[in-house]
Motif scaffolding. Structure first.
Motif, PDB file in Angstrom:
ATOM      1  N   ARG A   1      61.316  16.546  10.593  1.00 19.24           N
ATOM      2  CA  ARG A   1      60.485  17.631   9.717  1.00 19.24           C
ATOM      3  C   ARG A   1      61.293  18.874   9.469  1.00 19.24           C
ATOM      4  O   ARG A   1      61.867  19.096  10.239  1.00 19.24           O
ATOM      5  N   ARG A   2      60.870  19.039   8.347  1.00 19.70           N
ATOM      6  CA  ARG A   2      61.461  20.510   7.803  1.00 19.70           C
ATOM      7  C   ARG A   2      60.325  20.977   6.713  1.00 19.70           C
ATOM      8  O   ARG A   2      59.690  20.366   6.114  1.00 19.70           O
ATOM      9  N   THR A   3      60.538  22.228   6.713  1.00 18.74           N
ATOM     10  CA  THR A   3      59.608  22.866   5.626  1.00 18.74           C
ATOM     11  C   THR A   3      60.216  22.450   4.141  1.00 18.74           C
ATOM     12  O   THR A   3      61.236  22.469   3.975  1.00 18.74           O
ATOM     13  N   ALA A   4      59.182  22.034   3.330  1.00 22.65           N
ATOM     14  CA  ALA A   4      59.378  21.615   1.975  1.00 22.65           C
ATOM     15  C   ALA A   4      59.956  22.838   1.183  1.00 22.65           C
ATOM     16  O   ALA A   4      59.530  23.860   1.550  1.00 22.65           O
ATOM     17  N   PRO A   5      61.211  22.873   0.639  1.00 27.29           N
ATOM     18  CA  PRO A   5      61.746  23.702  -0.182  1.00 27.29           C
ATOM     19  C   PRO A   5      61.049  24.475  -1.180  1.00 27.29           C
ATOM     20  O   PRO A   5      60.922  25.454  -1.805  1.00 27.29           O
ATOM     21  N   TRP A   6      60.031  23.683  -1.583  1.00 32.79           N
ATOM     22  CA  TRP A   6      59.176  24.123  -2.683  1.00 32.79           C
ATOM     23  C   TRP A   6      57.751  24.692  -2.231  1.00 32.79           C
ATOM     24  O   TRP A   6      57.020  25.246  -2.859  1.00 32.79           O
ATOM     25  N   SER A   7      57.330  24.818  -0.763  1.00 29.76           N
ATOM     26  CA  SER A   7      56.430  25.328  -0.278  1.00 29.76           C
ATOM     27  C   SER A   7      56.440  26.738   0.012  1.00 29.76           C
ATOM     28  O   SER A   7      57.594  27.345   0.255  1.00 29.76           O
ATOM     29  N   ALA A   8      55.469  27.364  -0.698  1.00 31.32           N
ATOM     30  CA  ALA A   8      55.498  28.818  -0.983  1.00 31.32           C
ATOM     31  C   ALA A   8      55.482  29.399   0.432  1.00 31.32           C
ATOM     32  O   ALA A   8      54.724  29.163   1.387  1.00 31.32           O
ATOM     33  N   SER A   9      56.213  30.455   0.622  1.00 30.51           N
ATOM     34  CA  SER A   9      56.231  31.382   2.003  1.00 30.51           C
ATOM     35  C   SER A   9      55.476  32.658   1.953  1.00 30.51           C
ATOM     36  O   SER A   9      55.109  32.782   0.777  1.00 30.51           O
ATOM     37  N   GLY A  10      55.407  33.298   2.968  1.00 28.57           N
ATOM     38  CA  GLY A  10      54.513  34.434   3.075  1.00 28.57           C
ATOM     39  C   GLY A  10      54.830  35.568   2.647  1.00 28.57           C
ATOM     40  O   GLY A  10      56.383  35.650   2.507  1.00 28.57           O
ATOM     41  N   ASP A  11      54.396  36.469   2.201  1.00 27.33           N
ATOM     42  CA  ASP A  11      54.879  37.912   2.008  1.00 27.33           C
ATOM     43  C   ASP A  11      55.069  38.574   2.810  1.00 27.33           C
ATOM     44  O   ASP A  11      54.263  38.985   3.759  1.00 27.33           O
TER      45      ASP A  11
END
Length: 704
Positions: free
Chosen positions: A486-496
């Motif tokens: 698993r890895r975080t999707a590159p298009w998944s929005a990250s937090g501020d």
């Protein structure tokens, strides 16, 4: 008349924004999605203070306050009134009326309505391989409210089958009739149906839409099926058996709140904020247990986030999509009372192509075993078709005389991935190897022919091999055993990093997730991608916990879900929160509880960071923080904590261990020691280990 601005700074200094829901098309590697479009000219007005129960004297008082405000600005009857999740209304107001309104006392926010896209993308691919392996039980007596594009009650995923377990006790929702929907369409499985269109505008709806809770787009049906679809449902497409399907909480019930609509131009599909807030207000009045919003929006505390605050105060677990535009927006649903879920990829079915001599390449896919000669698609162009079009496997571009019975190597780009496999099937090809031309994700879509999707480096190597060995047979097989990392999707929005709370709270599978579809789409099943799929997974987990532990508050359930995640290596906590959510209900016993009244107190005092949430986002000005943990188990238990992962700071926790009786709470203090270099991010986690085997993870981001 000049255009009104989309936001106003009001009340206690809270910025009410009309923000873009994260468009999924660009984020998922497709054409760019539109920004939020103006809706039907409505202005959303929120008064200070909470909503109340419908039909009470307090509700009448709220309506009287609204009437007085409308009279003060010379406005008529509003299109929508809200009294349960929040106190407010949506009305067509002139610039002069808005200007007058800004000077009235007791106003919390004013916001122009906007149409926002959904946070998922559906693929109507043919299904091959096997469907999900479902659990048979879980979620009985719990209602998941789905604010989306409606639902398809004819799907077997929502059939009124034996074994649904206990009926909901609190739910009081209605079954609103409409086009193609009668009272009989509500059953023991689909227990409620409402629809809201006045914000989007009846005149902006496509002709194939239905003015009812009936789903035409398919998005709402897929989300609801993943969260609560029946167990053991046979998946058949084109007369072929593709295994069995089941939702995360298969005994949970679904209440559909249709607030998202199809437009004549699909780029205009979406959800009016006014309609969504009205749906949330209705869901709170109906007493749903879990509320799923597979649409982004709310990087600040806007009208929708205030409505969701009312849902949290009503003891509802609220789950929202983080969005899919990581390059242009921070994670949505920034409010701490919403469980914000981003997308993980990589945990997918995988396939392999092997050649004589032992070389092989692995990618996404769910192929059956195939053996045959391979051909580069650009070398099999049909008469009159260009090598470029043939290389992308556009329909009609392949010569069936050169493709028949062969494994066709197609280049990614130009058209949809599943359209390429359909073109191969129409040309009598046996299978497809889809190769990326540039670095990017691979998928395990359901294709018309057996398919393996190779990343760019592997795709180039395999293509060169095929070019040198045009008559040699290759083999395609399914990779058995563990799925890809698993890895975080590159298009998944990250937090501020400057936000009041750490977002997203966690991530879940958001790529090529199987779900049910309305019959009108031409397929009964399809895959979808984006944080929509991830929210559905999280909502199902919340339903499982609510059914197993009816005495737990929504805040405890939220805590137990997100702290059960496993961290993804080499991914910031601002991208993944506590990590990837599990596939089963958590079994730890340590929780972070927040009283229902604490959310609003923290908002009023601008101290959201001090809430007892299961994550920490600390700036340079904050060197300490305090949290409280509660033993929600049935026996006394010993818990110890360790700080892990920090690279440039020392993080100290006191006390390092506690022994808690059932229901007992302990305070602990987190102290940060280290540099305060501007712009430097350091992150890690606090890991609580229980003597009975439970693991509770608390993500920490130090934004120095």
């Amino acid at each position: 008349m000049r255009a009104r601005p989309a936001w106003r700074l009001l009340g206690s200094g809270v910025l009410a924004l009309s923000l873009a829901l994260t468009g999924t098309a660009a984020a998922l590697g497709e054409d760019a999605a539109p920004s939020p479009a103006p809706a039907s000219g409505l202005t959303l007005v929120t008064l200070q203070g909470p909503g109340t129960s419908a039909g009470t004297r307090e509700a009448a008082d709220l309506l009287a306050r609204q009437d007085a405000l409308l009279a003060a600005i010379g406005a008529g009857e509003p299109v929508y009134r809200w009294t349960t999740a929040l106190n407010g209304f949506a009305a067509p107001l002139t610039d002069a009326q808005v200007s007058t309104l800004e000077h009235q006392p007791g106003i919390a926010a004013i916001e122009a309505d906007a149409v926002r896209p959904l946070a998922g993308r559906t693929s109507l691919a043919a299904v091959r391989g096997s469907a999900a392996s479902p659990r048979l039980r879980g979620g009985a007596g719990i209602v998941i409210g789905v604010v989306d594009s409606g639902i398809a009650p004819e799907s077997p995923a929502f059939a009124d089958v034996p074994g649904l377990g206990a009926d909901p006790e609190r739910f009081t929702g209605a079954c609103s009739e409409g086009e193609g929907w009668s009272a009989d369409d509500c059953t023991r499985k689909v227990v409620g149906a409402r629809w809201f269109v006045e914000g989007f505008g009846r005149d902006r709806v496509r002709s194939s839409e239905s003015f009812s809770a009936l789903d035409v787009l398919g998005h709402g049906t897929q989300v609801a099926s993943v969260a609560a679809g029946n167990a053991g449902v046979s998946v058949r497409v084109d007369g072929r058996d593709a295994g069995r399907f089941g939702g995360v909480a298969p005994q949970a019930r679904v209440a559909a709140y249709k607030a998202c609509w199809g437009a004549p131009d699909p780029s205009g599909d979406g959800c009016s904020t006014a309609d969504v807030v009205s749906a949330v207000d209705a869901a709170v009045a109906d007493h749903v247990d879990v509320l799923n919003l597979a649409l982004a929006g709310g990087e600040r505390i806007d009208t929708l986030q205030r409505a969701l605050l009312g849902a949290a105060e009503a003891d509802i677990v609220v789950v929202g999509a983080s969005g899919n535009s990581s390059r242009s927006a921070f994670a949505a649903h920034a409010s701490p009372w919403v469980t914000t879920v981003g997308s993980a990829i990589g945990r997918m079915s995988r396939g392999r192509v092997s050649v004589p001599g032992g070389a092989s390449w692995t990618g996404g896919g769910r192929p059956v075993a195939v053996r045959g000669r391979a051909v580069l698609a650009q070398d099999a162009a049909a008469p009159g078709a260009s090598r470029h079009d043939a290389g992308q496997c556009r329909q009609g571009s392949l010569d069936s005389r050169l493709v028949a019975k062969r494994i066709v190597v197609c280049r990614r780009g130009g058209i949809g991935r599943i359209d390429k496999s359909e073109a191969v099937a129409l040309a009598d090809g046996r299978a497809m190897v889809l190769v990326n031309r540039t670095p990017g994700a691979v998928t395990a879509d359901f294709h018309s022919v057996p398919t393996v999707h190779l990343p760019a480096v592997a795709g180039r190597a395999f293509s060169r091999w095929v070019a040198r060995h045009p008559d040699t047979r290759v083999r395609m097989t399914r990779v058995m055993g563990a799925s890809g990392a698993r890895r975080t999707a590159p298009w998944s929005a990250s937090g501020d990093p400057r936000g009041a709370s750490l977002k997203p709270d966690a991530v879940a599978d958001g790529d090529a997730v199987l779900g049910a579809l309305p019959d009108g789409t031409g397929r009964s099943w399809g895959v979808f991608s984006g944080s929509s799929a991830a929210t559905a997974h999280a909502s199902g987990l919340a339903a499982l916990l609510r059914a197993e532990h009816p005495g737990w508050s929504a805040a405890v359930v939220r805590s137990m879900v997100v702290t059960s995640a496993r961290p993804i290596p080499r991914s910031s906590v601002l991208a993944q929160g506590s990590g990837a959510l599990p596939s089963r209900a958590p079994d730890a016993h340590l929780a972070f509880d927040v009283s229902a009244s604490a959310w609003r107190r923290a908002l009023r005092s601008n101290r959201l960071a001090d809430l007892n949430t299961s994550s920490l986002l600390l700036s340079a000005a904050q060197t300490t923080a305090v949290r409280k943990v509660t033993n929600v188990g049935s026996r006394p238990e010993y818990f110890s904590v360790t700080a892990r992962g920090f690279t440039s700071h020392r993080v100290r926790v006191q006390p390092l261990a506690v022994r808690l009786a059932p229901g007992e709470t302990a305070r602990f203090t987190i102290t940060v020691i280290g540099p305060t270099t501007p712009g430097r991010l350091d992150d890690g986690e606090l890991v609580w280990l229980g003597a009975r085997g439970g693991v509770t993870r608390v993500p920490v981001a130090l934004t120095r």
